[in-house]
Each structure stands twice: as structure tokens, then as C-alpha cells.
Scaffold this active site. Structure first.
Site, PDB file in Angstrom:
ATOM      1  N   ASP A   9       2.274   0.412 -12.705  1.00  0.00           N
ATOM      2  CA  ASP A   9       2.031  -0.851 -11.937  1.00  0.00           C
ATOM      3  C   ASP A   9       3.589  -1.520 -11.514  1.00  0.00           C
ATOM      4  O   ASP A   9       4.412  -1.059 -12.317  1.00  0.00           O
ATOM      5  CB  ASP A   9       1.276  -1.683 -13.086  1.00  0.00           C
ATOM      6  CG  ASP A   9       1.270  -3.225 -12.455  1.00  0.00           C
ATOM      7  OD1 ASP A   9       0.848  -3.392 -11.233  1.00  0.00           O
ATOM      8  OD2 ASP A   9       1.752  -4.106 -13.257  1.00  0.00           O
ATOM      9  N   ASP A  11       4.391  -5.173 -10.228  1.00  0.00           N
ATOM     10  CA  ASP A  11       4.681  -6.675 -10.842  1.00  0.00           C
ATOM     11  C   ASP A  11       4.642  -6.532 -12.556  1.00  0.00           C
ATOM     12  O   ASP A  11       3.466  -6.545 -12.910  1.00  0.00           O
ATOM     13  CB  ASP A  11       3.685  -7.479 -10.271  1.00  0.00           C
ATOM     14  CG  ASP A  11       3.895  -7.516  -8.614  1.00  0.00           C
ATOM     15  OD1 ASP A  11       5.227  -7.641  -8.044  1.00  0.00           O
ATOM     16  OD2 ASP A  11       3.113  -7.181  -8.008  1.00  0.00           O
ATOM     17  N   GLY A  46      -2.336  -8.893 -11.848  1.00  0.00           N
ATOM     18  CA  GLY A  46      -3.174  -7.580 -11.422  1.00  0.00           C
ATOM     19  C   GLY A  46      -3.778  -7.604 -10.538  1.00  0.00           C
ATOM     20  O   GLY A  46      -4.367  -6.561  -9.699  1.00  0.00           O
ATOM     21  N   SER A 116      -0.372  -5.129  -5.093  1.00  0.00           N
ATOM     22  CA  SER A 116       0.551  -5.944  -4.173  1.00  0.00           C
ATOM     23  C   SER A 116       0.401  -5.321  -2.833  1.00  0.00           C
ATOM     24  O   SER A 116       0.792  -3.994  -2.936  1.00  0.00           O
ATOM     25  CB  SER A 116       1.642  -6.097  -4.714  1.00  0.00           C
ATOM     26  OG  SER A 116       2.601  -6.585  -3.814  1.00  0.00           O
ATOM     27  N   LYS A 117       0.492  -5.814  -1.874  1.00  0.00           N
ATOM     28  CA  LYS A 117       0.772  -5.431  -0.255  1.00  0.00           C
ATOM     29  C   LYS A 117       2.245  -5.610  -0.109  1.00  0.00           C
ATOM     30  O   LYS A 117       2.698  -5.017   0.986  1.00  0.00           O
ATOM     31  CB  LYS A 117      -0.232  -6.469   0.615  1.00  0.00           C
ATOM     32  CG  LYS A 117      -1.652  -6.454   0.459  1.00  0.00           C
ATOM     33  CD  LYS A 117      -2.521  -6.962   1.559  1.00  0.00           C
ATOM     34  CE  LYS A 117      -3.948  -6.509   1.219  1.00  0.00           C
ATOM     35  NZ  LYS A 117      -4.858  -7.151   2.363  1.00  0.00           N
ATOM     36  N   ASP A 170       0.733  -4.206 -17.386  1.00  0.00           N
ATOM     37  CA  ASP A 170       1.157  -5.478 -18.189  1.00  0.00           C
ATOM     38  C   ASP A 170      -0.116  -6.481 -17.956  1.00  0.00           C
ATOM     39  O   ASP A 170       0.154  -7.547 -18.560  1.00  0.00           O
ATOM     40  CB  ASP A 170       2.482  -6.132 -17.427  1.00  0.00           C
ATOM     41  CG  ASP A 170       2.271  -6.767 -16.107  1.00  0.00           C
ATOM     42  OD1 ASP A 170       1.478  -6.038 -15.250  1.00  0.00           O
ATOM     43  OD2 ASP A 170       2.200  -8.062 -15.942  1.00  0.00           O
TER      44      ASP A 170
HETATM   45  C1  BG6 Z   1      -0.432  -7.775  -8.519  1.00  0.00           C
HETATM   46  C2  BG6 Z   1       0.231  -8.884  -9.208  1.00  0.00           C
HETATM   47  O1  BG6 Z   1       0.572  -6.906  -8.862  1.00  0.00           O
HETATM   48  O2  BG6 Z   1      -0.307  -7.979  -6.936  1.00  0.00           O
HETATM   49  C3  BG6 Z   1      -0.447 -10.346  -8.794  1.00  0.00           C
HETATM   50  O3  BG6 Z   1       0.101  -8.689 -10.603  1.00  0.00           O
HETATM   51  C4  BG6 Z   1      -0.300 -10.208  -7.325  1.00  0.00           C
HETATM   52  O4  BG6 Z   1      -0.012 -11.376  -9.492  1.00  0.00           O
HETATM   53  C5  BG6 Z   1      -1.052  -9.268  -6.623  1.00  0.00           C
HETATM   54  O5  BG6 Z   1      -1.170 -11.377  -6.800  1.00  0.00           O
HETATM   55  C6  BG6 Z   1      -0.966  -9.161  -5.191  1.00  0.00           C
HETATM   56  O6  BG6 Z   1       0.207  -9.175  -4.784  1.00  0.00           O
HETATM   57  P1  BG6 Z   1       0.739  -9.506  -3.306  1.00  0.00           P
HETATM   58  O7  BG6 Z   1       2.252  -9.290  -3.259  1.00  0.00           O
HETATM   59  O8  BG6 Z   1       0.043  -8.590  -2.189  1.00  0.00           O
HETATM   60  O9  BG6 Z   1       0.350 -10.882  -3.006  1.00  0.00           O
HETATM   61 MG    MG Z   2       1.350  -6.257 -13.340  1.00  0.00          MG
END
Ligand code: BG6
Ligand code: MG
Length: 213
Positions: A9, A11, A46, A116-117, A170
Site C-alpha cells: 500500500d 499512503d 485506504g 490513490s489516483k 496500514d
Molecule cells: C488511499 C488513502 O491510499 O488513497 C486515502 O489511504 C485516500 O486516505 C485514497 O483518500 C485516495 O487518494 P487520492 O490521492 O486519490 O485522493
Molecule cells: Mg494506506
């Protein structure tokens, strides 16, 4: 089972961007007049950006127009990106770099499985993109965590079976995803998830790849 790959993962496992996400969502929730603390933020870890905003609205029992929803997603992401501008290799969490280097030199395949994007952008800022054979992020899945899709696509791209692969997570949503996908799972760096997982590490310095590969 001998381990052939590691899926990380992003973040909260590779880099501590979870606090930046929290501050950006707190600002959004304040704008909506919805109470939002670290406790509520735990529910968001997540999960995707869209699902996070839906969860905040559920918490406040609020509904907004599609237009406002999209605008809030955009401003949350703008604020978040601004806050991580200065990320660099020194912001890697303890043990990450050593583990990536050791795994690579021992022929272990490496991937990222993130909701996450912004994952590819962050990996570039951290100067570690070249370590990974595959990066599956929020742009590449139909069903985000807690669905296992992100990790299953990752394992398939690495040409290994889920049970030959360790996932580091996490967040409870990610642990659920990895377990239901049939992966071996280590929880990392978030005491809140300790009750959910047999294998828990305070950080990746505690992980011994040689005991698994
Ligand atoms: C996850 C994080 O990895 O990605 C979340 O744990 C986050 O907190 C999600 O909201 C989406 O991320 P992003 O960067 O696309 O807004
Ligand atoms: Mg995470």
C-alpha cells in the site's frame, strides 16, 4: 509458502501522507459543517476519494448536488497536492528503502496496490518508482478497497499467486481486501489495526524478508 512478491500500500506504508489526507478532508468537513476528527478519519483510510467524501456526508447525514460533490473532490485534491509538494526520498517511512533494495537484489517482485489516483506522482516525488514491476492505483480498478481487485491485478501482473505474495497495509479496508484476496498480510504502522491482524509491524525495519522468501 515461499514468498515471490511484495505488494505495498502507499499512503501510510511507504510514506506518511495519511495526515495530509486527514487535514484536507478536515477542511472539507469543516466547510460542510460536519464534525470530523482523527477517529472519523480512520474510517476513510485506504478507501477511494469518492467513497471518502460519501462517508463524510453520511457521517453528517448530508446530501449535496453532484456539482458540489465534484467541486469538493477537486478542491480537496488541490489542497492535498499542495501540501505534499515538498515530499522527497527523506520522507520514506523507516525500513522502506532497505526492504526495496534487499528484495530487488534477491529476485523478489515488487508492486504497489493503492487506492490513490496520485500514486504514480508520489512515487516519482519519492524517487522510488523504478523499484516497482507494477503500480496498480485508483485509476486502474473498478472496485476499490475493501474489494481485493487492486491486489489481485497486482499479483496477476507480477505473475504470482496471491498466497505467494505479502501485502503490507496500514488500513482496515486494505487488510480486508488483502485477506479476502487470499494474500499473506502484514499490518504496518497504525496501532488501530492491531486487533485485526496476526502479523503487525511498527514499521518495515521489523520485517525480515529472509524468513519468508
Ligand atoms: C488511499 C488513502 O491510499 O488513497 C486515502 O489511504 C485516500 O486516505 C485514497 O483518500 C485516495 O487518494 P487520492 O490521492 O486519490 O485522493
Ligand atoms: Mg494506506
Amino acid at each position: 509458502m515461499k514468498i515471490k512478491g511484495l505488494l505495498f500500500d502507499l499512503d501510510g506504508v511507504i510514506v506518511s501522507t495519511e495526515h495530509n489526507h486527514f487535514l484536507a478532508w478536515k477542511r472539507t468537513a469543516d466547510h460542510l459543517g460536519i464534525e470530523f476528527t482523527e477517529k472519523e478519519n480512520e474510517l476513510l483510510k485506504g478507501i477511494s476519494r469518492v467513497d471518502s467524501l460519501k462517508k463524510i456526508l453520511d457521517l453528517g447525514k448530508k446530501s449535496i448536488s453532484e456539482k458540489e460533490f465534484d467541486e469538493l473532490l477537486q478542491s480537496k485534491n488541490d489542497f492535498y497536492l499542495e501540501s505534499i509538494q515538498s515530499l522527497s526520498r527523506i520522507n520514506l517511512l523507516p525500513g522502506v528503502l532497505n526492504l526495496l533494495e534487499y528484495a530487488r537484489s534477491n529476485g523478489i517482485k515488487l508492486g504497489v496496490g493503492s487506492s490513490s489516483k496520485n500514486a504514480n506522482y508520489i512515487l516519482e516525488l519519492l524517487e522510488i518508482a523504478h523499484f516497482f514491476d507494477v503500480v496498480v492505483d485508483g485509476n486502474g480498478v473498478k472496485s476499490p478497497k475493501p474489494n481485493p481487485e487492486v491486489f489481485l491485478i497486482g499479483a496477476e501482473a507480477l505473475c504470482i499467486m496471491p498466497n505467494e505474495c505479502i501485502v503490507f497495509e496500514d488500513a482496515s479496508s486494505g487488510i480486508e481486501a488483502a485477506i479476502s484476496g487470499g494474500f499473506q498480510v502484514f499490518g504496518v504502522g497504525n496501532p488501530e489495526i492491531k486487533p485485526l491482524i496476526k502479523n503487525y509491524l511498527n514499521d518495515l525495519t521489523e520485517f525480515r524478508l529472509e524468513e519468508h522468501a
